[in-house]
Scaffold this active site. Sequence first.
Site, short mmCIF file in Angstrom:
data_model
loop_
_atom_site.label_atom_id
_atom_site.label_comp_id
_atom_site.label_asym_id
_atom_site.label_seq_id
_atom_site.Cartn_x
_atom_site.Cartn_y
_atom_site.Cartn_z
N ILE A 30 -31.19 72.87 48.89
CA ILE A 30 -31.08 74.15 48.16
C ILE A 30 -32.15 75.14 48.63
O ILE A 30 -32.00 76.36 48.45
CB ILE A 30 -31.18 73.89 46.63
N HIS A 99 -34.26 59.90 49.58
CA HIS A 99 -33.48 60.85 50.39
C HIS A 99 -34.13 61.03 51.75
O HIS A 99 -35.35 60.95 51.90
CB HIS A 99 -33.34 62.21 49.68
N MET A 100 -33.28 61.30 52.72
CA MET A 100 -33.72 61.55 54.09
C MET A 100 -33.42 63.01 54.40
O MET A 100 -32.30 63.48 54.19
CB MET A 100 -32.94 60.63 55.02
P1 AMP Z 1 -38.90 65.88 48.69
O1 AMP Z 1 -40.12 66.75 48.65
O2 AMP Z 1 -38.86 65.00 49.92
O3 AMP Z 1 -38.74 65.09 47.41
O4 AMP Z 1 -37.68 66.85 48.85
C1 AMP Z 1 -36.84 67.20 47.81
C2 AMP Z 1 -35.89 68.23 48.34
O5 AMP Z 1 -34.81 68.36 47.44
C3 AMP Z 1 -36.50 69.62 48.51
O6 AMP Z 1 -36.39 70.02 49.88
C4 AMP Z 1 -35.67 70.50 47.58
O7 AMP Z 1 -35.45 71.80 48.09
C5 AMP Z 1 -34.38 69.70 47.46
N1 AMP Z 1 -33.60 69.93 46.25
C6 AMP Z 1 -34.04 69.89 44.97
N2 AMP Z 1 -33.04 70.13 44.11
C7 AMP Z 1 -31.92 70.29 44.86
C8 AMP Z 1 -30.55 70.56 44.56
N3 AMP Z 1 -30.12 70.70 43.31
N4 AMP Z 1 -29.68 70.68 45.59
C9 AMP Z 1 -30.10 70.55 46.87
N5 AMP Z 1 -31.37 70.29 47.22
C10 AMP Z 1 -32.27 70.16 46.23
#
Ligand code: AMP
Length: 113
Positions: A30, A99-100
């Site tokens: 996002i 997540h990757m």
């Molecule tokens: P991390 O810091 O590795 O936990 O990355 C989490 C990622 O999830 C970040 O890059 C956010 O921008 C992304 N994110 C959070 N909420 C959403 C959502 N609803 N849809 C898509 N991406 C998301």
Amino acid sequence: MDCIFCKIVAGEIPADIVYQDEDVIAFRDINPVAPTHLLIIPKKHISSLAHLSEAGSSLIGDMVKIANQLAKMEGIAEGGYRLVINCGKQGGQLVPHLHMHLLGGRQLSNALG
Ligand code: AMP
């Protein structure tokens, strides 16, 4: 469970889904930090890399295989790309569902930290 990525898996909140199979789903981040920024996640809730079971290595292998296919589909395979999994607070993990990140489409920095 109050997990934003589980809600995406369940279809309870919208996402730009680019791939899914029985075990894995991929969607656009996002808040993208590169022209291609996808998240590849297991459908099953696993909090982080640190919570993977013995069987988890095949899941990670599948996620890498899917990321490689998605890189081709996004047209970034030849130019190069980066796969990142953040783990835990000091690892920079904000969403507690494994997540990757697949990043590409521009010159990425050599800095890792
Ligand atoms: P991390 O810091 O590795 O936990 O990355 C989490 C990622 O999830 C970040 O890059 C956010 O921008 C992304 N994110 C959070 N909420 C959403 C959502 N609803 N849809 C898509 N991406 C998301």
